[in-house]
Design an enzyme around this catalytic site. Structure first.
Site, PDB file in Angstrom:
ATOM      1  N   CYS A  47       0.764  -1.314  -0.091  1.00 49.20           N
ATOM      2  CA  CYS A  47      -0.032   0.079  -0.186  1.00 49.20           C
ATOM      3  C   CYS A  47       0.937   1.340   0.001  1.00 49.20           C
ATOM      4  O   CYS A  47       2.087   1.123  -0.471  1.00 49.20           O
ATOM      5  CB  CYS A  47      -0.708  -0.095   1.165  1.00 49.20           C
ATOM      6  SG  CYS A  47      -0.123   0.104   2.720  1.00 49.20           S
ATOM      7  N   ARG A  75      -2.426  -0.518   5.630  1.00 48.25           N
ATOM      8  CA  ARG A  75      -3.425  -1.372   4.767  1.00 48.25           C
ATOM      9  C   ARG A  75      -2.843  -2.664   4.325  1.00 48.25           C
ATOM     10  O   ARG A  75      -3.491  -3.631   4.643  1.00 48.25           O
ATOM     11  CB  ARG A  75      -3.992  -0.561   3.810  1.00 48.25           C
ATOM     12  CG  ARG A  75      -4.848   0.679   4.085  1.00 48.25           C
ATOM     13  CD  ARG A  75      -5.200   1.286   2.827  1.00 48.25           C
ATOM     14  NE  ARG A  75      -4.055   2.216   2.503  1.00 48.25           N
ATOM     15  CZ  ARG A  75      -4.066   3.080   1.244  1.00 48.25           C
ATOM     16  NH1 ARG A  75      -5.247   3.190   0.559  1.00 48.25           N
ATOM     17  NH2 ARG A  75      -3.219   3.763   1.027  1.00 48.25           N
TER      18      ARG A  75
END
Length: 133
Positions: free
Chosen positions: A92, A97
């Site tokens: 990410c 994430r």
């Protein structure tokens, strides 16, 4: 009389704990630095997933990456048909994430999942190749 584990056996078990945890982490999921991540990509057998939003992906991504937006909530559906033993590489922007996505994939039964430590920002900082649309 209580049944105690002899001290020698206890110390051996205690000494083995770090080894067991290391083996578990390596078998299930780890964060790789940019060089190790690039080497894993170069093996050509891993699924490379960019878990950023489509807008972020369009602004630049690693070559051969597929976009599977973690925030969109469809990642596990997107990968439901692939072999769970196939290596999966996630990234990410900075690692938050992709770390969550990695944990979710491991929980779903994937056995070889890794994310990019520092994310796409670290990849760019190390001047590694980027595709822009």
């Amino acid at each position: 009389m209580p049944n105690f584990v002899p001290m020698k056996q206890f110390l051996i078990l205690l000494a083995m704990l770090p080894i067991a945890f290391t083996a578990y982490a390596q078998g299930n999921g780890t964060s790789l630095g940019t060089k190790a991540f690039k080497a894993a990509i170069d093996k050509d057998d891993a699924l490379l997933l960019d878990v950023r939003t489509p807008k972020e992906f369009a602004q630049g991504h690693i070559e051969a990456a597929a976009n599977a937006d973690w925030l969109g909530g469809e990642l596990l559906n997107d990968v439901s048909g692939i072999d769970k033993t196939k290596p999966v590489l996630l990234y990410c922007a900075v690692g938050g994430r992709s770390g969550k996505a990695m944990a979710a994939m491991i929980k779903a039964g994937f056995t070889d999942v890794h994310d990019l430590k520092g994310g796409f920002n670290a990849w760019e900082a190390d001047k590694l190749p980027v595709i822009t649309q």
